[in-house]
Design a protein around this motif. Sequence first.
Motif: not given
Length: 123
Positions: A36-38, A44-46, A93, A105, A107, A113
């Motif tokens: 994931f990334r933010q 935060r996105e897949f 990431y 997909s 969260l 994490w």
Amino acid sequence: VQLQASGGGLVQAGGSLRLSCAASGRTFSRYGMGWFRQAPGEDREFIAAITGNGGRTYYADYVKGRFTISRDNAENMVYLQMNSLKPEDTAVYYCAARSGPFGSSLLSEYDYWGQGTQVTVSS
């Protein structure tokens, strides 16, 4: 499961980076893994996910054809190869693990994490 992401850095647009995520534990293949990334100010996105045995992968539409997720269960590692990077890929990431061997997909379906690694793409 403890996760440690690494491999981020500063890269020019069009360049490549390979992120790594090291996992603790002896049952790594029982966990589906995801990246994931933010970005600043964003949710935060897949990005991508992979099943426990590595047999299936899933990608967000915006990275298809550019990013590749893979894993090495013998080494307790998961990777994200990122090619053709764009400035909009700039973000922190994160790798994540979910109990159960399936990819996801969402969260909310991930239980563990890593600490995140910064990727900065300059134009």
